[in-house]
Design an enzyme around this catalytic site. Structure first.
Site, PDB file in Angstrom:
ATOM      1  N   LYS A 124       0.828  -1.205   0.000  1.00 54.81           N
ATOM      2  CA  LYS A 124       0.000   0.000   0.000  1.00 54.81           C
ATOM      3  C   LYS A 124       0.864   1.258   0.000  1.00 54.81           C
ATOM      4  O   LYS A 124       0.547   2.251  -0.656  1.00 54.81           O
ATOM      5  CB  LYS A 124      -0.940  -0.012   1.209  1.00 54.81           C
ATOM      6  N   LYS A 136      -3.651   4.595  -9.880  1.00 54.34           N
ATOM      7  CA  LYS A 136      -4.039   6.007  -9.942  1.00 54.34           C
ATOM      8  C   LYS A 136      -2.963   6.917  -9.379  1.00 54.34           C
ATOM      9  O   LYS A 136      -2.991   8.124  -9.602  1.00 54.34           O
ATOM     10  CB  LYS A 136      -5.357   6.200  -9.174  1.00 54.34           C
ATOM     11  N   LYS A 163       1.719  -2.534 -11.602  1.00 52.87           N
ATOM     12  CA  LYS A 163       0.286  -2.618 -11.842  1.00 52.87           C
ATOM     13  C   LYS A 163      -0.276  -1.242 -12.200  1.00 52.87           C
ATOM     14  O   LYS A 163       0.315  -0.207 -11.870  1.00 52.87           O
ATOM     15  CB  LYS A 163      -0.443  -3.177 -10.617  1.00 52.87           C
TER      16      LYS A 163
END
Length: 391
Positions: free
Chosen positions: A157, A261, A258
């Protein structure tokens, strides 16, 4: 060439938005008909963070799976889909980012635009149901540090949030308490609704295993204080994982990462709001390689394989069969077909999303209604837990 195009023509997505619902080839194989017959009713919970406009990876992954779960639900099933805005606070937001409230509403618009129906599932904002935080605190008091130390997903994260190249660039100095205890709040999200099934990505397996462990601890407390008949009614089921079968969609500019955003390169992702021209430009500029033949080999040829994965996600076809049908058609033909498939897949949801953003009153009403419905189950669960813990 015409032979290749003829074979591919039948593969194009049939996504059509009709009355706010979407019919699509997406995820058509994720749940079989056999799974929806002769089974016990299920309670499904899943959440998504409000972190900006959803991109193609979100859509072909979790979101299309949610729509399929709604489509295949049987009488007695209960579906809870939450915009988990409290989880979004665990990483630092950019100074110029919209407020969490605004992001939660735009994410709700996206959920409605892809085909989630408030009359068939409960759509709500996590922070609108106070019991999430109440239960999270109680669960944190029965969860050991040792268990949390085994959770390593926080590194991923932070890689996304900080746009790092790998987990090697991340250390515990970047970790806040909220992100460290994130799995406990996630367990509270799930157990609050007594979820029997949780659709998540493979990267969340650790967290669901922790949730199952916490459910067993709660059950042990219940068993100590309840009569056998009452315990049978009140015991928490260990939630089962529903792992989405889709491969993750990678960045168009760096297929070793990946699609995200948080990437500073706007051309690396396709957003729900992207126009036809923008979609074409981004896919036309997608990184491939120098080999003309089209093959699916994620390790050796990540760029070409990513395009095939996107095409398969939009059409429901097998990536290896797609690669074989393209043969020596070349990257240009592959990109052209991917452009058309993505546009066909996205145009309905895009139109509905832009329409819904003009009707914030309706979005807010959906969230109020969803929170009211979610609260009924959440409050009942909390009464049972607090009675057991005698608080």
């Amino acid at each position: 060439m015409s032979r290749v195009l003829g074979k591919l023509a039948s593969m194009q997505s049939r996504s059509v938005l009709q009355g706010g619902k979407i019919r699509s080839g997406l995820a058509r194989r994720s749940l079989s008909t056999d799974q929806t017959t002769q089974r016990h009713p299920r309670t499904i919970f899943s959440g998504i963070q409000p972190s900006g406009i959803p991109h193609l990876g979100n859509y072909l992954g979790a979101l299309s799976h949610w729509v399929e779960l709604q489509k295949t639900a049987v009488p007695g099933d209960r579906l809870f889909f939450s915009v988990v805005d409290l989880h979004a606070l665990t990483v630092q937001r950019k100074k110029d980012a919209p407020s969490v409230k605004d992001d939660a509403e735009t994410m709700t618009a996206a959920l409605l635009a892809i085909g989630l129906d408030p009359s068939r599932c409960t759509i709500f904002c996590q922070s609108h149901v106070a019991e999430h935080l109440h239960l999270a605190w109680l669960l944190s008091c029965i969860t050991s540090m040792g268990r949390l130390n085994r959770m390593t997903t926080w590194k991923g994260k932070l890689v996304d949030a900080r746009n790092a190249n790998s987990e090697a660039e991340i250390d515990e100095s970047h970790l806040n308490v909220g992100l460290f205890t994130y799995p406990v709040l996630q367990a509270a999200d799930i157990l609050l609704y007594r979820a029997t099934h949780v659709p998540v990505g493979e990267d969340q397996r650790q967290h669901i295993e922790l949730c199952r462990d916490i459910a067993q601890i709660l059950n042990a407390r219940l068993q100590e204080s309840l009569r056998p008949d009452d315990y049978e009614r009140s015991a928490f089921r260990s939630p089962e994982l529903l792992i989405t079968s889709y491969k993750r969609i990678l960045s168009l500019r760096d297929p070793n990462q990946k699609m995200s955003k948080s990437s500073p390169d706007l051309k690396s992702r396709i957003l729900l709001t992207d126009s036809t021209d923008v979609i074409y430009q981004k896919i036309r500029g997608a990184v491939t390689d120098s080999q003309r033949e089209i093959t699916f080999s994620p390790e050796a040829r990540p760029g070409v394989s990513n395009l095939l994965t996107i095409l398969a996600g939009c059409t429901g076809e097998n990536v290896f069969e797609l690669a074989e049908k393209f043969g020596n058609a070349g990257h240009g033909e592959l990109k052209k077909t991917v452009m058309e498939a993505v546009e066909e897949t996205m145009k309905g949801p895009r139109s509905e999303y832009l329409r819904l953003l003009k009707d914030r009153t309706y979005i807010q009403q959906v969230l109020r209604d969803g929170a009211r419905e979610a609260r009924k189950t959440a409050q009942q669960t909390m009464r049972e837990i607090t009675d057991t813990l005698q608080i």
